[in-house]
Design an enzyme around this catalytic site. Structure first.
Site, PDB file in Angstrom:
ATOM      1  N   CYS A 143       0.803  -1.240   0.000  1.00  0.00           N
ATOM      2  CA  CYS A 143       0.000   0.000   0.000  1.00  0.00           C
ATOM      3  C   CYS A 143       0.828   1.279   0.000  1.00  0.00           C
ATOM      4  O   CYS A 143       0.801   2.024  -0.976  1.00  0.00           O
ATOM      5  CB  CYS A 143      -0.943   0.000   1.193  1.00  0.00           C
ATOM      6  SG  CYS A 143      -2.216  -1.250   1.053  1.00  0.00           S
ATOM      7  N   LYS A 202       6.449  -6.664   7.179  1.00  0.00           N
ATOM      8  CA  LYS A 202       6.107  -6.455   8.589  1.00  0.00           C
ATOM      9  C   LYS A 202       5.785  -7.818   9.189  1.00  0.00           C
ATOM     10  O   LYS A 202       5.591  -8.787   8.438  1.00  0.00           O
ATOM     11  CB  LYS A 202       4.931  -5.490   8.733  1.00  0.00           C
ATOM     12  CG  LYS A 202       3.635  -6.042   8.153  1.00  0.00           C
ATOM     13  CD  LYS A 202       2.560  -5.016   8.027  1.00  0.00           C
ATOM     14  CE  LYS A 202       1.906  -4.700   9.342  1.00  0.00           C
ATOM     15  NZ  LYS A 202       0.601  -4.035   9.205  1.00  0.00           N
TER      16      LYS A 202
END
Ligand code: NAD
Length: 438
Positions: free
Chosen positions: A264, A325
């Site tokens: 994103c 992440k």
């Protein structure tokens, strides 16, 4: 209860499909990738996302959630159609909305009654108008539809929780009827008094880019402050904590690191800047955030190189963490890609390990040595770089790690180890904003 079809069964489509069926609606998730649908029909989940498998299983069990590769039939079944296909970055930085356009044409050809067409994909401001035009231009039936923009704010790694308990739901609708139908889709959230914001389509589209770009900006800002802390000897953790205690700032997204990645922020910031340029306006803050982020990823390469003596040639480096992440298998635009690429290009060797994302990274670097544990990856390496803050890395015994490595060298890009512990174990180390190389 509404009959819903979600087109695109990726991170957003599958989580939304499972979540919306959990709200009590009847949901069909459709995708053009047959293999994905086959996996889902067999009771498996093709992506890693905590809690997703259980949510899917529960709602399939209740008969509220099903999967198909017959997109046309799924369109005909639905009262509300969500578009959740990918919108990757184009060569010029703008969002590539060709998959969205293709879905719009398929919807136009198959519309068989009044429907809500709702976009969840992140699309440039103005795409709603374009989709409406495409559907109107393709359909030869008399059936009407209303267009809605319903941007998604879930975060990979906590997507299920974010979807079921969002901070707010944005519904950009062109009339009250469409808004009311959408509110029914999300009725459990409405009943629980989650804010449901009614905006115009164009405003909803703008909210998504403005929010994501602001978060990216916050990360780049704290990374720049961290780099200055590095130079001046200040401690970024204390700086960030104190900043976050200021109610006007908030502690979220003030974690220094190797630069943001994922599917994103990198593409959305570029699309937002490109969008603005198209209007003759320059978004200097966002352009700076993008540039800072690229510099940050390269800075991790420089730090590692400096730690091991200036060159990767002939060195074996353990890369612990590949995902952008923790709690996801998504490696898109991960900072680990930049450091791996540099090591290989300079004639070094990478020993890679991620608890979940090894397989995803194999699509980009098929020839790396992948290991099944951090211990194996570290064995005999000249140094180690922590690239993702998986919990299992937080628990690494530094004395064990030291005994496995050829030399006790560590780049902690996520600041998960205490300086005290690193010093005690006599590591040569570096991190982001807490100290320079010893
Ligand atoms: P993804 O790549 O994981 O999934 C997209 C899916 O769409 C794929 O399964 C693909 O096969 C399918 N698809 C493509 N063309 C299709 C077609 N014509 N018909 C049917 N299916 C088709 O993407 P994602 O990460 O889920 O992101 C989807 C959108 O949501 C993007 O616009 C993204 O920016 C946005 N978004 C993503 C996140 C996130 O954390 N991943 C969060 C918020 C918003």
């Amino acid at each position: 209860m509404k009959k819903i079809t979600i087109i695109g069964t990726g991170y957003v489509g599958l989580v939304s499909g499972a979540g919306i069926s959990d709200f009590g609606n009847s949901v069909i998730c459709a995708d053009i990738i047959e293999e994905k649908i086959k996996i889902l029909k067999n009771g498996q989940v093709p992506i890693y996302e905590p809690g997703l498998k259980e949510l899917v299983k529960k709602n399939v069990g209740f008969g509220r959630l099903s999967f198909t590769s017959n997109v046309e039939a799924a369109i005909q079944e639905a009262e509300v159609i969500f578009i959740a296909v990918g919108t990757p970055e184009s060569d010029d930085g703008t969002a590539d909305i060709s998959a969205v356009e293709s879905v719009a044409r398929t919807i136009g050809k198959n519309i068989n009654g009044y429907k809500i067409i709702c976009t969840k994909s992140t699309v440039p401001v103005g795409t709603g108008k374009l989709i409406t035009k495409i559907i109107n231009g393709t359909k030869d039936s008399k059936y009407e539809f209303d267009y809605v923009s319903n941007p998604e704010f879930l975060r990979e790694g906590s997507a299920v929780k974010d979807f079921l308990w969002p901070d707010r739901v944005i519904i950009g609708a062109s009339n009250d009827k469409a808004f009311k139908i959408m509110k029914e889709v999300y009725s459990p959230l409405y009943i629980n008094e989650k804010p449901i914001l009614y905006t115009s389509v164009i405003t909803a589209e703008m909210i998504k880019y403005a929010a994501n770009s602001f978060l990216a900006l916050k990360i780049s800002y704290i990374n720049e402050v961290a780099n200055l802390c590095d130079s001046l000897g200040a401690d970024i953790h204390q700086v960030a904590k104190a900043m976050g205690q200021d109610g006007r700032i908030s502690p979220k997204f003030l974690h220094p690191g190797p630069g943001f990645g994922g599917s994103c922020f990198p593409k959305d910031t570029k699309a937002f800047a490109a969008l603005s340029k198209g209007q003759g306006l320059t978004m200097k803050t966002i352009e700076a955030a993008i540039e800072t982020n690229e510099m940050q990823k390269n800075m991790m390469v420089k730090k590692m190189k400096k730690l091991i003596g200036g060159n990767f040639y002939g060195k074996q480096i353990a890369i612990l963490g590949l995902a952008f992440k923790p709690n996801t298998d998504d490696i898109r635009d991960s900072a680990s890609i930049v450091i791996i690429d540099s090591i290989i290009k300079e004639g070094g060797e990478v020993r890679a390990y991620d608890p979940i994302a090894n397989q995803s990274m194999e699509n980009i670097f098929p020839d790396l040595n992948y290991f099944m544990s951090w211990e194996e990856a570290s064995k005999g390496a000249d140094g180690v770089a922590i690239m993702t803050e998986w919990n299992e890395f937080r628990g690494i015994s530094l004395s064990l790690l030291k005994s496995l490595l050829k030399s006790p060298i560590i780049l902690d890009t996520r600041n998960i180890f205490s300086i005290e512990n690193l010093e005690k174990n006599k590591f040569k180390y570096d991190n982001v904003g807490r100290s320079s190389i010893q």
